[in-house]
Write a protein that holds these residues in place. Structure first.
Motif, short mmCIF file in Angstrom:
data_model
loop_
_atom_site.label_atom_id
_atom_site.label_comp_id
_atom_site.label_asym_id
_atom_site.label_seq_id
_atom_site.Cartn_x
_atom_site.Cartn_y
_atom_site.Cartn_z
N LYS A 45 0.80 4.12 -2.86
CA LYS A 45 0.53 5.51 -2.50
C LYS A 45 1.61 6.45 -3.01
O LYS A 45 1.33 7.54 -3.52
CB LYS A 45 0.40 5.63 -0.97
N TRP A 46 2.88 6.02 -2.91
CA TRP A 46 3.99 6.87 -3.38
C TRP A 46 3.93 7.05 -4.89
O TRP A 46 4.11 8.15 -5.40
CB TRP A 46 5.32 6.24 -2.98
N LYS A 105 0.82 -1.22 0.00
CA LYS A 105 0.00 0.00 0.00
C LYS A 105 0.85 1.27 0.00
O LYS A 105 0.53 2.24 -0.69
CB LYS A 105 -0.92 0.00 1.22
N ALA A 106 1.94 1.27 0.77
CA ALA A 106 2.79 2.45 0.83
C ALA A 106 3.44 2.73 -0.52
O ALA A 106 3.57 3.89 -0.94
CB ALA A 106 3.88 2.26 1.89
#
Length: 310
Positions: free
Chosen positions: A69-70, A65-66
């Motif tokens: 998102k980035w 997820k991170a």
């Protein structure tokens, strides 16, 4: 799989380096092998980036997820445009057919003050490329230049402070930090620009002249060919970086690309595979640190060197 990534990356790198040294020593290092040696890192990065960007666009659940998102933050794209192309890919949105998909892009048309017909797949075949440009006008080339400028500005804000912290606090250190930040920002800006311009090449500049301009051809282009072209092109921006940096970037993204193809979690009866790869890779890395610490660079190399010191 994530915990094994550093060891696997260094294992592959060490095997290739040792093979090269043996070939050079035996005077068997050919021009072809020299060329392959120079292109292997950019190719790994470009291939890995293509897999990652394809997953980000169509199968975001395959990425952490991170990380998703980035990428979304760097891409700076309207989520409705991504959703429209995903629906084309899934067959929900079909040109020339009324499938109830018009409101998705028509809401975007209202926000950007475009004609509502642009967002209707029955009336507009295909959607104008200006929708992809999101307010930058109709020129694909101007949009690419605009993307590069905006992405570079976004990147330099991140890279410059990090480079300044890592360098000596003097004029020489500042110059090195500035040049390094400019190079890295140019690489990331080119990555984003090539992705978007790849989409435009397939949708407007080259695709229709090669695939066709009929409804079926337009559907094929927006069903995945345009995104695939962007995915293929974007990773070659790594050629802007120095050779040593290309290797680090290639070995950073490769495990993430593999994670889009392999299961993120193994069942208990198959976890021995991951354990075996981790153990073998760790053995290679530890042996390398003992024999030639310089081959394991960065903080990881320094840490292992300190741990393994007599």
């Amino acid at each position: 799989m994530t915990r094994n990534a550093p060891s696997k990356k260094r294992c592959v790198s060490e095997v290739w380096i040792r093979r090269g040294e043996r070939r050079v020593a035996a005077s068997k290092w050919t021009l072809t092998e020299s060329l392959v040696s120079k292109l292997v890192d950019p190719t790994i990065f470009a291939t890995s980036s293509a897999l990652i960007m394809w997953a980000w666009f169509y199968y975001p659940s395959q990425l952490p997820k991170a990380y998703t998102k980035w990428i979304s933050s760097a891409a700076a794209v309207d989520s409705r445009l991504i959703e429209a192309l995903r629906r084309c890919h899934n067959g929900e949105l079909r040109y020339g057919e009324e499938t109830g998909q018009a409101p998705l892009l028509q809401s975007m048309c209202a926000d950007y003050k475009w004609p509502p017909a642009w967002g209707d797949p029955v009336k507009s075949i295909p959607f104008p490329c200006e929708i992809v440009h999101m307010g930058c006008g109709s020129s694909c080339e101007y949009h690419a230049l605009s993307r590069f400028y905006r992405s570079f500005k976004w990147s330099i804000i991140t890279y410059l402070p990090l480079n300044l912290l890592a360098r000596k606090k003097n004029l020489k250190g500042f110059k090195i930090a500035l040049l390094s930040a400019i190079r890295s920002s140019s690489f990331l800006a080119a990555f984003i620009t090539l992705f978007y311009y790849g989409v435009c090449l397939a949708r407007t500049r080259l695709g229709p002249h090669i695939v066709g301009k009929d409804i079926k051809s337009r559907q094929i282009i927006d069903q995945g060919l345009c995104v695939g072209t962007g995915c293929f092109l974007c990773g070659w921006s790594v050629l802007i970086e120095k050779a040593a940096r290309r290797k680090e970037l290639a070995l950073f993204v490769a495990p993430r690309a593999m994670a889009t193809l392999l299961p993120r979690r193994y069942s208990l009866d198959k976890q021995w595979r991951e354990t075996f790869v981790f153990a073998f890779s760790t053995a290679v890395v530890f042996t390398c640190v003992k024999e030639n610490r310089g081959r394991v660079r960065g903080m990881f190399g320094k840490l292992l060197g300190a741990v393994l010191e007599p």
